[in-house]
Design an enzyme around this catalytic site. Structure first.
Site, PDB file in Angstrom:
ATOM      1  N   HIS A  75       0.829  -1.214   0.000  1.00 30.04           N
ATOM      2  CA  HIS A  75       0.000   0.000   0.000  1.00 30.04           C
ATOM      3  C   HIS A  75       0.861   1.261   0.000  1.00 30.04           C
ATOM      4  O   HIS A  75       1.260   1.757   1.049  1.00 30.04           O
ATOM      5  CB  HIS A  75      -0.929   0.002   1.226  1.00 30.04           C
ATOM      6  CG  HIS A  75      -2.008   1.039   1.154  1.00 30.04           C
ATOM      7  ND1 HIS A  75      -3.282   0.816   1.629  1.00 30.04           N
ATOM      8  CD2 HIS A  75      -2.011   2.291   0.652  1.00 30.04           C
ATOM      9  CE1 HIS A  75      -4.016   1.895   1.435  1.00 30.04           C
ATOM     10  NE2 HIS A  75      -3.261   2.811   0.842  1.00 30.04           N
ATOM     11  N   ASP A 105      -8.881   3.065  -3.198  1.00 30.74           N
ATOM     12  CA  ASP A 105      -8.327   3.603  -1.938  1.00 30.74           C
ATOM     13  C   ASP A 105      -8.279   5.125  -1.920  1.00 30.74           C
ATOM     14  O   ASP A 105      -7.912   5.760  -2.900  1.00 30.74           O
ATOM     15  CB  ASP A 105      -6.921   3.069  -1.681  1.00 30.74           C
ATOM     16  CG  ASP A 105      -6.352   3.632  -0.392  1.00 30.74           C
ATOM     17  OD1 ASP A 105      -6.928   3.325   0.662  1.00 30.74           O
ATOM     18  OD2 ASP A 105      -5.370   4.391  -0.433  1.00 30.74           O
ATOM     19  N   ASP A 152       0.928   2.696   3.698  1.00 27.03           N
ATOM     20  CA  ASP A 152       0.069   3.768   3.190  1.00 27.03           C
ATOM     21  C   ASP A 152       0.904   5.036   2.959  1.00 27.03           C
ATOM     22  O   ASP A 152       0.457   6.156   3.223  1.00 27.03           O
ATOM     23  CB  ASP A 152      -1.097   4.051   4.142  1.00 27.03           C
ATOM     24  CG  ASP A 152      -2.185   4.898   3.487  1.00 27.03           C
ATOM     25  OD1 ASP A 152      -2.084   5.188   2.278  1.00 27.03           O
ATOM     26  OD2 ASP A 152      -3.140   5.270   4.182  1.00 27.03           O
TER      27      ASP A 152
END
Lengths: 433, 301
Positions: free
Chosen positions: A61, A153, A306
């Site tokens: 991610h 996302d 992330d």
């Protein structure tokens, strides 16, 4: 003569249940021998005494911002940041500009990755056109072009009917959907977690229930359809409980958590520090404890960063106007290592959550040190102490809440396809022959 | 109010009393802040607070400049940080900030060396409002400690409520908050002594009743069915006042939505100190400017 020999290291390879002192020999881009004592000569020899030798770490991610936001990050700068953090493979999210919702954009990204990245850069495709949550993107075309998963996302798939269609359609191509669980109606235009800190600062808070309710909905669908779904950046105790129960029932769910969500609480926001603004927000102490518990018992499969670089002008603004997200690739290993140092996880389980398990979650190659496999290897110094200096980051982003913090442990050598792509400059541990 | 100690609050209130004297004179001017430059930076519509700060600065002989959203670069896409840097380059001594974003004054104070006063930020705080409320209560009741105060209305979205809950708690007042459940924040019970959704229960034995404005501009979606139902459930009427102490006073930060949160008879009655609040607002702001500039204290509040 072979190309690379790594000697005397503690080889941690969870996929092969290996945690022992081993040497490892690489020829060209492949691992050729793993044995307690290798006496062969190689062009480059690395003495990994007191260091961990692990499969190249995988982060499923990241946001690499190219195309469209090259001032925040490029595939090249992002890949260098990944290498500096010990990651040999990453999965880039689709919220670029244009959005990666068709084969042309996918091909552009993969070609850029091929030409400029120092590590393996994979990409997801968007679930819906323009990440608008209205109509399916060209999933089949993108599958053919090489996306490894699908995700909107940054935005939650708010329409459950559309989500069902997407899950069923994507399953034809063995692509899993990565869900950003955030009920937009429950959460509104939020800045931080709803709780004592939002009360103190007046900021609009996102309730934990806004995440939990979507996770419950998606588990229900996954169970009903018997199609897997993956949850991005799980941040609440409620989510962890729901996923734990679902896994016990055999529902095909997987989940990831970020280092910041198992390290920091909402208290870190302090007096409006925009480097503590991210989606999902930093939560309460009990949520942090639950995330760690989820990593300990395997409810949460992977650690993912992330990584979300932004330019300083997007962070040095009023809190409610500031961009969401922080950079994470170069601080992930030490923050994850704290789970070992604090006695929550064994080194092999931690490395598993950063290598074999993310590989398994998205069906990626790598994540293990098999003989004959591509030589993606990370060498970690578990004791090295260093101070985070954002100005020295390889990423273009400086948006981190960890600037100035003392860290313990870091990746010191990153090897992709048998080539050293990163070496921590503070340490001279290789000797060329 | 979060950063102030009870001693700080007392000092400001005592100074305000002295400042009020200047406003009562025939020549309403003192030379205290002569040569000082104050910028009123109002990035959100405001008449009374801006005027109050402007009068306060002028009565102390400071040069006061007003900037508002319409007449400044704030509408031209310049960042707040750049704007502050430009203002600072003109060497003001103090910037008064009203902003719709929570925390904007705190951020600005990090970006500049000059003194910053918060004139209301988003849903966060409105410290000079809280100070003028306490000054008004003090004038009427001669004390703050031990008084029963009821704050009712949109507790969740009100910076006035937040600053008063913090400030009045520090001064030892017994705080009851009341409002529809949709307008009470989570953990509100940690911020007040009593919490109720019944205005009739809340006002029993009250010394001070403070109505809050229903701020339609801050409500993304309806937190109550309509104004009529709201006024029936949460509008302050004469019958409520009968349950309060006989000498209870009624405050409102203004502007008032008459007939919604408060009935016209209550606004007009002898218990209403709404206009005293406005008068005292000037005094409190004079005291604030004086203490920060004249007395050499350097801090943000």
């Amino acid at each position: 003569m072979d190309d690379l020999l790594i000697k005397n290291g503690r080889l941690i390879d969870p996929a092969n249940s290996m945690d022992a002192k081993m040497d490892i020999l690489v020829s060209k881009d492949k691992i050729v021998t793993i044995a307690p004592k290798i006496s062969a000569k190689a062009k480059t020899t690395i003495d990994a005494n007191k260091l961990w030798v692990t499969p190249g770490l995988i982060d499923i991610h990241v946001h690499f911002r190219e195309p469209g936001y090259e001032y925040k990050e490029t595939i090249e700068s992002g890949s260098k940041s990944a290498a500096a953090g010990g990651f040999t493979s990453v999965v880039a999210m689709a919220n670029t500009n244009p959005v990666n919702d068709c084969a042309q954009v996918t091909e552009f990204i993969l070609e850029k990755a091929n030409n400029t990245a120092v590590i393996n850069v994979h990409t997801v495709g968007a679930v819906t056109k323009g990440i608008k949550g209205e109509a399916l993107a060209e999933i089949g075309e993108m599958a053919k072009a090489g996306v490894v998963a699908l995700s909107d996302d940054g935005k939650c798939l708010m329409n459950p009917g559309l989500l069902r269609d997407a899950m069923e359609y994507a399953s034809m191509f063995d692509l899993v959907i990565l869900e950003h669980a955030e009920d937009q109606s429950l959460c509104g235009k939020w800045s931080i977690n709803e709780g004592r800190t939002s009360n103190r600062l007046g900021l609009v808070g996102a309730p934990a229930a806004g995440e939990d309710s979507i996770i419950a909905r998606d588990i229900t669908l996954s169970k009903y359809l018997n199609i897997p779904i993956h949850f991005c950046h799980v941040s609440t105790a409620g989510s962890v409980d729901l996923i734990r129960q679902a896994k016990k029932q055999g529902v095909l769910v997987t989940a990831e958590a970020t280092p910041h969500h198992f390290t920091l609480t909402e208290d870190a926001v302090g007096s409006y520090d925009t480097n503590c603004k991210m989606a999902p927000p930093l939560r309460s102490k009990s949520d942090v404890t639950a995330i760690i518990g989820g990593l300990m018992d395997g409810t949460i499969d992977c650690i993912a960063t992330d990584h979300a670089p932004h330019n300083v002008v997007e962070k040095e603004v009023e809190f409610d106007c500031a961009a969401f997200g922080i950079v994470g690739l170069e601080t992930a290993v030490p923050l994850a290592m704290s789970l070992v140092n604090d006695g929550h996880m064994k080194p092999s389980d931690l490395i598993g959550s950063l290598s074999s398990k993310p590989a398994k979650t998205l069906n990626l190659s790598g994540g293990s040190l098999d003989i004959g496999s591509q030589a993606d290897i990370t060498i970690i110094d578990p004791e090295l102490e260093w101070i985070v200096e954002p100005s020295k980051f390889a990423t273009k982003g400086r948006n981190t809440p960890f600037g100035g913090k003392r860290m313990r442990g870091r990746a010191v050598v990153t090897i992709v396809k048998g080539r050293v792509v990163y070496k921590f400059n503070g340490k001279d541990i290789d000797s060329d022959e | 109010m979060e950063d102030l100690t009870p001693e700080d609050i007392s000092q400001i209130l005592n100074t305000s009393k002295l400042m009020k004297g200047i406003s009562e004179r025939d020549v309403k001017k003192a030379p205290t802040l002569r040569g000082k430059t104050i910028i009123n930076m109002f990035a959100e519509p405001s008449t009374r607070t801006r005027t109050s700060f402007e009068i306060a600065g002028k009565r102390l002989s400071a040069d006061v400049i007003n900037i508002s959203t319409s007449g400044s670069s704030m509408s031209k896409g310049e960042s707040l940080k750049d704007m502050v840097a430009n203002l600072e380059a003109m060497r003001p001594d103090l910037i008064v900030v009203r902003h719709k974003s929570d925390g904007a004054p705190a951020m600005i104070s990090r970006w500049t060396n000059c003194t910053v006063v918060n004139a209301g930020d988003g849903r966060h705080e409105h410290p000079t409002q809280s100070l003028l409320d306490m000054m008004t209560i003090l004038e009427s009741k001669r004390k703050l400690e031990g008084l029963n105060v009821v704050i009712f209305g949109d507790i969740k979205n009100s910076r006035v409520a937040r600053s008063n809950m913090i400030g009045m708690k520090k001064m030892g007042m017994n705080i009851t908050v009341c409002g529809p459940k949709t307008m009470l924040p989570l953990y509100v019970e940690e911020m007040a002594d009593n919490v109720t959704t019944s205005l009739a229960d809340a006002v029993v034995g009250a010394d001070v009743i403070m109505a809050l404005r229903i701020q339609t501009e801050r409500l993304e979606k309806a937190k109550f069915p309509n104004a009529r139902e709201y006024s029936r459930l949460f509008g302050l009427t004469l019958s409520h006042l009968k349950k309060a102490k006989h000498n209870a006073i009624v405050l409102h930060p203004g502007p008032i939505n008459q007939g919604i949160e408060i009935s016209p008879e209550v606004v007009e009655g002898q218990w209403s100190v709404v206009l005293d609040q406005v008068t005292n607002g000037v005094a409190v702001r004079m005291a604030t400017l004086y203490l920060l500039l004249g007395a050499g204290l350097q801090k943000t509040e």
